[in-house]
Design a protein around this motif. Structure first.
Motif, mmCIF file in Angstrom:
data_model
loop_
_atom_site.group_PDB
_atom_site.id
_atom_site.type_symbol
_atom_site.label_atom_id
_atom_site.label_comp_id
_atom_site.label_asym_id
_atom_site.label_seq_id
_atom_site.Cartn_x
_atom_site.Cartn_y
_atom_site.Cartn_z
ATOM 1 N N ASP A 1 -9.409 105.313 35.707
ATOM 2 C CA ASP A 1 -8.958 104.707 34.997
ATOM 3 C C ASP A 1 -8.451 103.510 36.009
ATOM 4 O OD1 ASP A 1 -5.956 104.593 33.684
ATOM 5 O OD2 ASP A 1 -4.687 104.793 34.810
ATOM 6 N N ASP A 2 -9.358 103.494 37.028
ATOM 7 C CA ASP A 2 -8.342 102.387 38.767
ATOM 8 C C ASP A 2 -9.769 101.289 37.932
ATOM 9 O OD1 ASP A 2 -6.733 103.679 39.760
ATOM 10 O OD2 ASP A 2 -8.338 104.440 40.912
ATOM 11 N N LEU A 3 -10.276 101.360 37.452
ATOM 12 C CA LEU A 3 -11.681 100.359 36.892
ATOM 13 C C LEU A 3 -11.518 100.145 35.340
ATOM 14 C CD1 LEU A 3 -14.444 102.345 38.194
ATOM 15 C CD2 LEU A 3 -13.178 101.174 39.600
ATOM 16 N N LEU A 4 -10.455 100.597 34.998
ATOM 17 C CA LEU A 4 -10.599 99.817 33.541
ATOM 18 C C LEU A 4 -10.097 98.730 33.014
ATOM 19 C CD1 LEU A 4 -9.297 103.125 31.067
ATOM 20 C CD2 LEU A 4 -11.156 103.195 32.124
ATOM 21 N N MET A 5 -9.155 98.073 33.627
ATOM 22 C CA MET A 5 -8.473 96.593 33.654
ATOM 23 C C MET A 5 -9.911 95.557 33.699
ATOM 24 S SD MET A 5 -5.794 96.639 32.934
ATOM 25 C CE MET A 5 -5.068 95.617 33.828
ATOM 26 N N ASP A 6 -10.841 95.877 34.842
ATOM 27 C CA ASP A 6 -12.062 95.194 35.107
ATOM 28 C C ASP A 6 -12.449 94.873 34.195
ATOM 29 O OD1 ASP A 6 -11.151 93.878 36.955
ATOM 30 O OD2 ASP A 6 -11.399 96.091 38.477
#
Length: 261
Positions: free
Chosen positions: A39-44
């Motif tokens: 979830d911490d990486l989804l924005m990228d």
């Protein structure tokens, strides 16, 4: 009431020996927790429109709900019994409920009951191809058969049909994009985990290694194996990862634990 009597040292020692758990605090540890979630990486994550369309076209079963039919079916060895069941069912005095007539006739004329002939709500792929072709072409509330089969004579009734639901691309697009992003994030997690250990192997501090992969860093002070602080209060900030404290208390001081998935 004033009592000037003082217990002897031996009495105090005996009391301590008998009830030592009352005068002890469990071991506590201070530690740094480094975590990274997909979830911490989804924005990228960036997904191309072509990839979303390809996923939608290649896996329609993931986004569409197939037709389902409630089926009552019986296989009989005797052709005449099969024809008698069809005749009695269709010519029953109770003409309003074909299913009820069908079940009642079977109970009266055979050794089978309603549970043995009910297939429930089924999809096309739940039955052998030859049976599915016949069942899914049949009309609703019409007794079908007798049909000759390798196992005798088949009679069945379609009592209910739940129509196929086809999800339009526009309605499934966001879901597909999220699924593809999560899959990419999971793949990247392994790469970042390896990069983290490469930083440690190169001699960098654990916090520096965590910062290099943009991981979350949380510090905890004086926490026991049950997740309590020195005052016996629950440490609410502990993340709900399995075996966090077990890992903490099985790791030697100033060492880095193994990467836990």
């Amino acid at each position: 009431f004033k009592n000037d009597a003082m217990p002897r040292n031996s009495e105090i020692q005996n009391k301590l020996n008998m009830d030592k758990e009352l005068y002890m605090k469990p071991e506590s540890r201070s530690f740094t927790l480094i975590s990274l979630k997909p979830d911490d990486l989804l924005m990228d994550m960036n997904i191309n429109e072509e990839d979303i369309i390809k996923e939608y076209n290649n896996y329609p079963e993931k986004y569409n709900i197939p037709e389902k039919r409630e089926v009552f079916l019986i296989n009989l060895q005797d052709e005449q019994i099969a024809y008698n069941i069809v005749y009695k069912t269709n010519n029953s005095n109770n003409s309003s409920d074909l299913k009820e007539n069908f079940i009642k006739t079977i109970i009266n004329d055979t050794e089978q009951d309603s549970d043995s002939i009910s297939l429930g709500l089924i999809e096309y792929n739940d039955l052998p191809l030859e049976v599915s072709d016949s069942v899914f072409k049949a009309e609703l509330n019409k007794l079908i058969g007798p049909e000759k089969t390798p196992f005798g004579w088949r009679v069945f009734l379609i009592n209910k049909i739940e129509a196929e639901i086809i999800t339009k691309y526009e309605d499934a697009k966001d879901q597909i994009e999220k699924e593809l992003k999560v899959n990419l994030a999971l793949e990247k997690m392994y790469d970042l985990g390896n990069a983290f250990y490469d930083e440690i192997a190169a001699g960098n501090q654990i916090q520096e290694a965590a910062l290099s992969i943009n991981a979350n860093i949380i510090e905890f002070n004086h926490t026991d194996v049950n997740g309590m602080d020195l005052n016996g209060n629950i440490v609410n900030d502990l993340p709900p990862y399995p075996n966090v404290l077990k890992t903490v208390f099985s790791t030697n001081i100033n060492n880095t634990s193994e990467l836990t998935s």
